[in-house]
Design a protein around this motif. Structure first.
Motif, mmCIF file in Angstrom:
data_model
loop_
_atom_site.group_PDB
_atom_site.id
_atom_site.type_symbol
_atom_site.label_atom_id
_atom_site.label_comp_id
_atom_site.label_asym_id
_atom_site.label_seq_id
_atom_site.Cartn_x
_atom_site.Cartn_y
_atom_site.Cartn_z
ATOM 1 N N ALA A 116 0.836 -1.213 0.000
ATOM 2 C CA ALA A 116 0.000 0.000 0.000
ATOM 3 C C ALA A 116 0.864 1.253 0.000
ATOM 4 N N GLU A 117 1.927 1.232 0.791
ATOM 5 C CA GLU A 117 2.837 2.384 0.840
ATOM 6 C C GLU A 117 3.548 2.573 -0.497
ATOM 7 N N LEU A 118 3.889 1.463 -1.143
ATOM 8 C CA LEU A 118 4.577 1.550 -2.425
ATOM 9 C C LEU A 118 3.662 2.124 -3.506
ATOM 10 N N VAL A 119 2.418 1.699 -3.504
ATOM 11 C CA VAL A 119 1.453 2.258 -4.462
ATOM 12 C C VAL A 119 1.318 3.761 -4.249
ATOM 13 N N GLU A 120 1.260 4.183 -3.000
ATOM 14 C CA GLU A 120 1.177 5.611 -2.680
ATOM 15 C C GLU A 120 2.449 6.340 -3.135
ATOM 16 N N ALA A 121 3.604 5.697 -2.946
ATOM 17 C CA ALA A 121 4.866 6.305 -3.370
ATOM 18 C C ALA A 121 4.925 6.441 -4.883
ATOM 19 N N VAL A 122 4.441 5.431 -5.604
ATOM 20 C CA VAL A 122 4.396 5.494 -7.070
ATOM 21 C C VAL A 122 3.552 6.676 -7.519
ATOM 22 N N GLU A 123 2.399 6.846 -6.913
ATOM 23 C CA GLU A 123 1.521 7.951 -7.283
ATOM 24 C C GLU A 123 2.167 9.300 -6.968
ATOM 25 N N SER A 124 2.824 9.391 -5.827
ATOM 26 C CA SER A 124 3.470 10.649 -5.443
ATOM 27 C C SER A 124 4.584 11.012 -6.413
ATOM 28 N N VAL A 125 5.429 10.035 -6.750
ATOM 29 C CA VAL A 125 6.531 10.281 -7.673
ATOM 30 C C VAL A 125 6.002 10.631 -9.060
ATOM 31 N N ALA A 126 4.970 9.911 -9.504
ATOM 32 C CA ALA A 126 4.369 10.196 -10.817
ATOM 33 C C ALA A 126 3.816 11.613 -10.872
ATOM 34 N N SER A 127 3.382 12.104 -9.722
ATOM 35 C CA SER A 127 2.808 13.459 -9.657
ATOM 36 C C SER A 127 3.876 14.538 -9.503
ATOM 37 N N GLY A 128 5.144 14.112 -9.390
ATOM 38 C CA GLY A 128 6.230 15.087 -9.327
ATOM 39 C C GLY A 128 6.828 15.314 -7.961
ATOM 40 N N ASP A 129 6.340 14.592 -6.950
ATOM 41 C CA ASP A 129 6.871 14.756 -5.602
ATOM 42 C C ASP A 129 8.076 13.838 -5.379
ATOM 43 N N ALA A 130 8.895 14.175 -4.391
ATOM 44 C CA ALA A 130 10.003 13.323 -3.982
ATOM 45 C C ALA A 130 9.554 12.452 -2.819
ATOM 46 N N VAL A 131 9.986 11.188 -2.805
ATOM 47 C CA VAL A 131 9.557 10.242 -1.775
ATOM 48 C C VAL A 131 10.773 9.501 -1.226
ATOM 49 N N PHE A 132 10.866 9.425 0.113
ATOM 50 C CA PHE A 132 11.943 8.674 0.750
ATOM 51 C C PHE A 132 11.394 7.895 1.930
ATOM 52 N N SER A 133 11.942 6.704 2.150
ATOM 53 C CA SER A 133 11.603 5.971 3.362
ATOM 54 C C SER A 133 12.000 6.820 4.564
ATOM 55 N N PRO A 134 11.207 6.771 5.649
ATOM 56 C CA PRO A 134 11.442 7.660 6.793
ATOM 57 C C PRO A 134 12.871 7.673 7.315
ATOM 58 N N ARG A 135 13.501 6.523 7.448
ATOM 59 C CA ARG A 135 14.845 6.497 8.039
ATOM 60 C C ARG A 135 15.896 7.044 7.084
ATOM 61 N N LEU A 136 15.546 7.180 5.800
ATOM 62 C CA LEU A 136 16.498 7.716 4.842
ATOM 63 C C LEU A 136 16.427 9.228 4.728
ATOM 64 N N ALA A 137 15.288 9.792 5.074
ATOM 65 C CA ALA A 137 15.067 11.219 4.840
ATOM 66 C C ALA A 137 16.114 12.092 5.535
ATOM 67 N N GLY A 138 16.494 11.715 6.761
ATOM 68 C CA GLY A 138 17.447 12.535 7.510
ATOM 69 C C GLY A 138 18.793 12.644 6.833
ATOM 70 N N PHE A 139 19.362 11.486 6.420
ATOM 71 C CA PHE A 139 20.690 11.588 5.837
ATOM 72 C C PHE A 139 20.631 12.060 4.380
ATOM 73 N N VAL A 140 19.465 11.956 3.740
ATOM 74 C CA VAL A 140 19.317 12.554 2.410
ATOM 75 C C VAL A 140 19.472 14.066 2.526
ATOM 76 N N LEU A 141 18.836 14.640 3.542
ATOM 77 C CA LEU A 141 18.971 16.078 3.769
ATOM 78 C C LEU A 141 20.408 16.440 4.120
ATOM 79 N N ASP A 142 21.060 15.580 4.911
ATOM 80 C CA ASP A 142 22.457 15.833 5.256
ATOM 81 C C ASP A 142 23.340 15.820 4.010
#
Length: 221
Positions: A116-142
């Motif tokens: 379910a989360e993956l389907v939501e991520a696919v839709e978000s990315v297709a719509s132009g948004d950036a998507v990251f798994s929660p534990r990755l978001a912090g070091f992506v910003l770093d």
């Protein structure tokens, strides 16, 4: 009555057939899986053939020059306006995330994600948004800084250009003619032509149209 969301066309790229089959089964009825690929070369070929909305992309793939998922994205960089790449991997290593996002992917999730989360991520990315798994978001910003992913991709590639070439690139992307650029920057038309040729070569682009799209995608016009 609201219009239902479109069923997204998806290509799955992973070198494990069992994972591809399982993912296809999990996503059945939610997205349209139009093709699969197990390696860099076949992935690039099928993506160009199908031009899907989203590519679910493993970061470690055989083939090509050893660049894995990032290499697939780079080989299809001219399609980034139409095709969005979402990395899905067992790896949560910073270097894997950074390389594929720098290449042009719009997100990165780990294989622990639910269907379910993956389907939501696919839709978000297709719509132009950036998507990251929660534990990755912090070091992506770093890794990319508080200015965000797009800004870092921009900086990495703009580093190839001189200050004058950046000025010329921006004006070209804004629709200025060579004559207008020459007048605005107090240089000759011939010099403008020289700068444009160098910019196209350094960014590995082939036309003014591609340069404009490159700049628009990175929001630097």
């Amino acid at each position: 009555m609201s219009t239902p969301a479109p069923v997204r066309r998806v290509v799955i790229v992973d070198d494990h057939a069992i994972f591809r089959a399982g993912l296809r089964a999990e996503l059945a009825g939610c997205v349209d899986v139009v093709a699969e690929a197990p390696d860099v070369e076949s992935a690039a070929a099928v993506i160009r053939q199908q031009v899907p909305d989203v590519v679910l992309l493993d970061v470690h793939l055989p083939g090509g020059t050893g660049g894995g998922g990032a290499e697939v994205v780079k080989l299809c960089r001219d399609l980034l306006e139409e095709v969005k790449f979402l990395a899905i991997s067992v790896s949560d290593q910073a270097e894997d995330v950074v390389s594929v996002i720098r290449a042009g992917a719009r997100g990165y999730v780990t294989k622990t994600i639910s269907a379910a989360e993956l389907v939501e991520a696919v839709e978000s990315v297709a719509s132009g948004d950036a998507v990251f798994s929660p534990r990755l978001a912090g070091f992506v910003l770093d890794a990319f800084g508080t200015s965000g992913v797009v800004e870092d991709v921009r900086d990495e590639e703009l580093d190839r250009l001189s200050a004058r070439e950046v000025e010329v690139m921006r004006l070209i992307a804004r629709g200025y003619t060579y004559r207008e650029i020459a007048s605005d920057l107090f240089i000759s038309i011939k010099t403008v032509e020289t700068h444009v040729s160098k910019v196209l070569r350094k960014l590995q682009l082939s036309s003014r149209h591609e340069l404009t799209r490159w700049a628009e995608q990175r929001r630097i016009v």
